[in-house]
Design a protein around this motif. Structure first.
Motif, PDB file in Angstrom:
ATOM      1  N   LEU A  83       0.858  -1.181   0.000  1.00  0.00           N
ATOM      2  CA  LEU A  83       0.000   0.000   0.000  1.00  0.00           C
ATOM      3  C   LEU A  83       0.891   1.227   0.000  1.00  0.00           C
ATOM      4  CD1 LEU A  83      -2.588  -1.077   2.728  1.00  0.00           C
ATOM      5  CD2 LEU A  83      -2.899  -1.182   0.263  1.00  0.00           C
ATOM      6  N   GLU A  84       0.728   2.094  -0.971  1.00  0.00           N
ATOM      7  CA  GLU A  84       1.553   3.294  -1.093  1.00  0.00           C
ATOM      8  C   GLU A  84       0.691   4.544  -0.957  1.00  0.00           C
ATOM      9  OE1 GLU A  84       5.071   1.910  -4.171  1.00  0.00           O
ATOM     10  OE2 GLU A  84       3.202   2.709  -5.000  1.00  0.00           O
ATOM     11  N   GLN A  85       1.274   5.591  -0.373  1.00  0.00           N
ATOM     12  CA  GLN A  85       0.609   6.892  -0.274  1.00  0.00           C
ATOM     13  C   GLN A  85       1.449   7.927  -1.003  1.00  0.00           C
ATOM     14  OE1 GLN A  85       0.105   8.428   3.690  1.00  0.00           O
ATOM     15  NE2 GLN A  85      -1.446   9.914   3.055  1.00  0.00           N
ATOM     16  N   VAL A  92       5.889   8.885  -3.897  1.00  0.00           N
ATOM     17  CA  VAL A  92       5.573   8.014  -2.764  1.00  0.00           C
ATOM     18  C   VAL A  92       6.247   8.578  -1.516  1.00  0.00           C
ATOM     19  CG1 VAL A  92       5.795   5.707  -1.788  1.00  0.00           C
ATOM     20  CG2 VAL A  92       5.356   5.979  -4.239  1.00  0.00           C
ATOM     21  N   ASN A  93       5.434   8.926  -0.493  1.00  0.00           N
ATOM     22  CA  ASN A  93       6.020   9.439   0.754  1.00  0.00           C
ATOM     23  C   ASN A  93       5.839   8.479   1.921  1.00  0.00           C
ATOM     24  OD1 ASN A  93       3.341   9.727   1.460  1.00  0.00           O
ATOM     25  ND2 ASN A  93       3.340  11.959   1.369  1.00  0.00           N
ATOM     26  N   SER A  94       5.055   7.417   1.756  1.00  0.00           N
ATOM     27  CA  SER A  94       4.927   6.400   2.794  1.00  0.00           C
ATOM     28  C   SER A  94       4.348   5.127   2.170  1.00  0.00           C
ATOM     29  CB  SER A  94       4.025   6.884   3.934  1.00  0.00           C
ATOM     30  OG  SER A  94       2.713   7.148   3.465  1.00  0.00           O
ATOM     31  N   TYR A  95       4.620   4.007   2.833  1.00  0.00           N
ATOM     32  CA  TYR A  95       4.079   2.737   2.346  1.00  0.00           C
ATOM     33  C   TYR A  95       4.054   1.721   3.479  1.00  0.00           C
ATOM     34  CZ  TYR A  95       8.862   0.822   2.172  1.00  0.00           C
ATOM     35  OH  TYR A  95      10.121   0.397   2.501  1.00  0.00           O
ATOM     36  N   ILE A  96       3.277   0.659   3.281  1.00  0.00           N
ATOM     37  CA  ILE A  96       3.243  -0.481   4.179  1.00  0.00           C
ATOM     38  C   ILE A  96       3.159  -1.734   3.315  1.00  0.00           C
ATOM     39  CG2 ILE A  96       0.732  -0.242   4.444  1.00  0.00           C
ATOM     40  CD1 ILE A  96       1.004  -1.504   7.212  1.00  0.00           C
ATOM     41  N   GLN A  97       3.956  -2.754   3.650  1.00  0.00           N
ATOM     42  CA  GLN A  97       3.963  -3.971   2.855  1.00  0.00           C
ATOM     43  C   GLN A  97       4.229  -5.175   3.754  1.00  0.00           C
ATOM     44  OE1 GLN A  97       7.231  -3.416   0.066  1.00  0.00           O
ATOM     45  NE2 GLN A  97       8.630  -4.528   1.410  1.00  0.00           N
ATOM     46  N   SER A  98       3.838  -6.352   3.268  1.00  0.00           N
ATOM     47  CA  SER A  98       4.106  -7.593   3.996  1.00  0.00           C
ATOM     48  C   SER A  98       3.997  -8.760   3.024  1.00  0.00           C
ATOM     49  CB  SER A  98       3.114  -7.780   5.152  1.00  0.00           C
ATOM     50  OG  SER A  98       1.801  -8.005   4.654  1.00  0.00           O
ATOM     51  N   ASP A  99       4.550  -9.912   3.433  1.00  0.00           N
ATOM     52  CA  ASP A  99       4.505 -11.109   2.594  1.00  0.00           C
ATOM     53  C   ASP A  99       3.103 -11.702   2.541  1.00  0.00           C
ATOM     54  OD1 ASP A  99       7.191 -10.898   2.078  1.00  0.00           O
ATOM     55  OD2 ASP A  99       7.786 -12.267   3.670  1.00  0.00           O
ATOM     56  N   THR A 100       2.366 -11.589   3.646  1.00  0.00           N
ATOM     57  CA  THR A 100       1.005 -12.118   3.736  1.00  0.00           C
ATOM     58  C   THR A 100       0.165 -11.165   4.566  1.00  0.00           C
ATOM     59  OG1 THR A 100       1.882 -14.384   3.700  1.00  0.00           O
ATOM     60  CG2 THR A 100      -0.404 -14.125   4.374  1.00  0.00           C
ATOM     61  N   ALA A 101      -1.112 -11.021   4.209  1.00  0.00           N
ATOM     62  CA  ALA A 101      -1.985 -10.129   4.967  1.00  0.00           C
ATOM     63  C   ALA A 101      -3.414 -10.672   4.979  1.00  0.00           C
ATOM     64  CB  ALA A 101      -1.968  -8.723   4.371  1.00  0.00           C
ATOM     65  N   TYR A 102      -4.081 -10.447   6.111  1.00  0.00           N
ATOM     66  CA  TYR A 102      -5.491 -10.797   6.256  1.00  0.00           C
ATOM     67  C   TYR A 102      -6.220  -9.585   6.825  1.00  0.00           C
ATOM     68  CZ  TYR A 102      -3.601 -15.529   5.947  1.00  0.00           C
ATOM     69  OH  TYR A 102      -2.927 -16.656   5.541  1.00  0.00           O
ATOM     70  N   TYR A 103      -7.345  -9.261   6.203  1.00  0.00           N
ATOM     71  CA  TYR A 103      -8.161  -8.164   6.712  1.00  0.00           C
ATOM     72  C   TYR A 103      -9.513  -8.732   7.106  1.00  0.00           C
ATOM     73  CZ  TYR A 103     -10.934  -3.890   7.013  1.00  0.00           C
ATOM     74  OH  TYR A 103     -11.761  -2.888   7.457  1.00  0.00           O
ATOM     75  N   TYR A 104      -9.850  -8.648   8.414  1.00  0.00           N
ATOM     76  CA  TYR A 104     -11.123  -9.122   8.927  1.00  0.00           C
ATOM     77  C   TYR A 104     -12.095  -7.953   8.867  1.00  0.00           C
ATOM     78  CZ  TYR A 104      -8.070 -12.883  10.426  1.00  0.00           C
ATOM     79  OH  TYR A 104      -7.157 -13.906  10.436  1.00  0.00           O
ATOM     80  N   ASP A 105     -12.904  -7.942   7.812  1.00  0.00           N
ATOM     81  CA  ASP A 105     -13.690  -6.758   7.496  1.00  0.00           C
ATOM     82  C   ASP A 105     -14.756  -6.440   8.533  1.00  0.00           C
ATOM     83  OD1 ASP A 105     -14.646  -9.266   6.302  1.00  0.00           O
ATOM     84  OD2 ASP A 105     -16.339  -8.092   5.584  1.00  0.00           O
ATOM     85  N   GLN A 106     -15.280  -7.450   9.238  1.00  0.00           N
ATOM     86  CA  GLN A 106     -16.291  -7.165  10.245  1.00  0.00           C
ATOM     87  C   GLN A 106     -15.677  -6.564  11.497  1.00  0.00           C
ATOM     88  OE1 GLN A 106     -18.367 -10.870  10.833  1.00  0.00           O
ATOM     89  NE2 GLN A 106     -19.421 -10.757   8.867  1.00  0.00           N
ATOM     90  N   GLN A 107     -14.504  -7.053  11.891  1.00  0.00           N
ATOM     91  CA  GLN A 107     -13.825  -6.506  13.061  1.00  0.00           C
ATOM     92  C   GLN A 107     -12.952  -5.305  12.729  1.00  0.00           C
ATOM     93  OE1 GLN A 107     -13.762  -9.669  12.128  1.00  0.00           O
ATOM     94  NE2 GLN A 107     -14.514 -10.945  13.799  1.00  0.00           N
ATOM     95  N   LYS A 108     -12.693  -5.066  11.449  1.00  0.00           N
ATOM     96  CA  LYS A 108     -11.832  -3.983  10.980  1.00  0.00           C
ATOM     97  C   LYS A 108     -10.423  -4.114  11.569  1.00  0.00           C
ATOM     98  CE  LYS A 108     -15.519  -0.641  10.081  1.00  0.00           C
ATOM     99  NZ  LYS A 108     -16.040   0.717  10.327  1.00  0.00           N
ATOM    100  N   ILE A 109      -9.866  -5.303  11.397  1.00  0.00           N
ATOM    101  CA  ILE A 109      -8.530  -5.596  11.914  1.00  0.00           C
ATOM    102  C   ILE A 109      -7.677  -6.182  10.796  1.00  0.00           C
ATOM    103  CG2 ILE A 109      -7.198  -7.053  13.490  1.00  0.00           C
ATOM    104  CD1 ILE A 109      -9.477  -6.882  15.462  1.00  0.00           C
ATOM    105  N   TRP A 110      -6.470  -5.641  10.627  1.00  0.00           N
ATOM    106  CA  TRP A 110      -5.479  -6.165   9.706  1.00  0.00           C
ATOM    107  C   TRP A 110      -4.493  -7.037  10.462  1.00  0.00           C
ATOM    108  CZ3 TRP A 110      -4.940  -5.667   4.426  1.00  0.00           C
ATOM    109  CH2 TRP A 110      -5.728  -4.708   3.777  1.00  0.00           C
ATOM    110  N   LYS A 111      -4.095  -8.163   9.865  1.00  0.00           N
ATOM    111  CA  LYS A 111      -3.029  -9.012  10.387  1.00  0.00           C
ATOM    112  C   LYS A 111      -1.988  -9.158   9.284  1.00  0.00           C
ATOM    113  CE  LYS A 111      -4.787 -10.392  14.448  1.00  0.00           C
ATOM    114  NZ  LYS A 111      -4.099 -10.274  15.749  1.00  0.00           N
ATOM    115  N   LEU A 112      -0.792  -8.656   9.534  1.00  0.00           N
ATOM    116  CA  LEU A 112       0.286  -8.699   8.557  1.00  0.00           C
ATOM    117  C   LEU A 112       1.375  -9.650   9.046  1.00  0.00           C
ATOM    118  CD1 LEU A 112       0.591  -4.839   7.962  1.00  0.00           C
ATOM    119  CD2 LEU A 112      -0.860  -6.457   6.734  1.00  0.00           C
TER     120      LEU A 112
END
Length: 219
Positions: A83-85, A92-112
């Motif tokens: 994800l780039e901003q 590009v002034n900021s970014y976040i990356q990972s090898d694997t990611a899960y987004y739990y849309d009901q709880q609104k929680i990311w696990k990287l």
């Protein structure tokens, strides 16, 4: 003769009945599409996202799966995510990356997981093997060895907590060079100044280990 025929027919019916019963025993329930297939799977995603009519973000992933049949419902990025901003000049002034990611849309929680990397517009760099982003609490946390590098100093330790803008942060069991007031932004560099809810999240000392992968975004 009639008795023989009746006996033969009765035996035939019994065999058929047993065969049918055995067939029913080995027949699995029908597999429905919603039980095994994701609601959406996209490949080679490289898309720009606008904010107030201005292109500000980019999401890049090899495979994006949305599966609402899982419990809990989740978005899956097993091939990594970036994800780039952008700034006003589309740099590009900021970014976040990972090898694997899960987004739990009901709880609104990311696990990287995997090689988690963050770079902020202020030049702060974060690396770890695991990161949780709770959008309800507006905070980031990690229970494994993490490292922060700013233009002035380096911090690393076994537990990390930060607000989601990464302007206030601290590391427990920390080591490295830092200045007074750095660990909690403008506050003290000790845990004592943190809220009770934060203190309860602290984990026991752990031995560091070496590293071995519409979208909600970090503002």
């Amino acid at each position: 003769m009639y008795k023989i025929k009746s006996t033969f027919l009765g035996l035939l019916m019994f065999i058929c009945l047993v065969a049918c019963q055995e067939q029913v025993e080995h027949t699995a329930p029908a597999i429905l599409a919603r039980d095994s297939v994701a609601m959406m799977t996209s490949y080679g995603v490289n898309t720009l996202i606008s904010d107030s009519g201005v292109m500000k973000y980019r999401i890049v992933t090899e495979r994006w799966e949305v599966n609402t049949s899982k419990n809990p419902s989740q978005w899956i990025f097993e091939k990594g995510i970036l994800l780039e901003q952008f700034d006003e000049k589309f740099h590009v002034n900021s970014y976040i990356q990972s090898d694997t990611a899960y987004y739990y849309d009901q709880q609104k929680i990311w696990k990287l997981y995997g090689r988690v990397r963050i770079l902020t517009k202020d030049g702060l760099k974060f690396t770890s093997e695991q990161l949780t982003w709770d959008q309800n609490k507006h905070e980031l946390s990690s229970n494994v060895f993490s490292k922060l590098v700013t233009p002035e100093r380096t911090l690393q330790g076994s537990y990390f907590w930060s607000d989601e803008k990464m302007t206030r942060y601290f590391v427990s069991n920390s080591k490295g060079s830092f200045e007074k007031g750095d660990v909690a932004g403008t506050q003290s560099d000790t845990i004592s100044s943190q809220p009770d809810s934060v203190k309860q999240n602290l984990r026991p000392q752990a031995t560091p280990r070496s590293a071995t992968n519409s979208i909600p975004l970090m503002h």
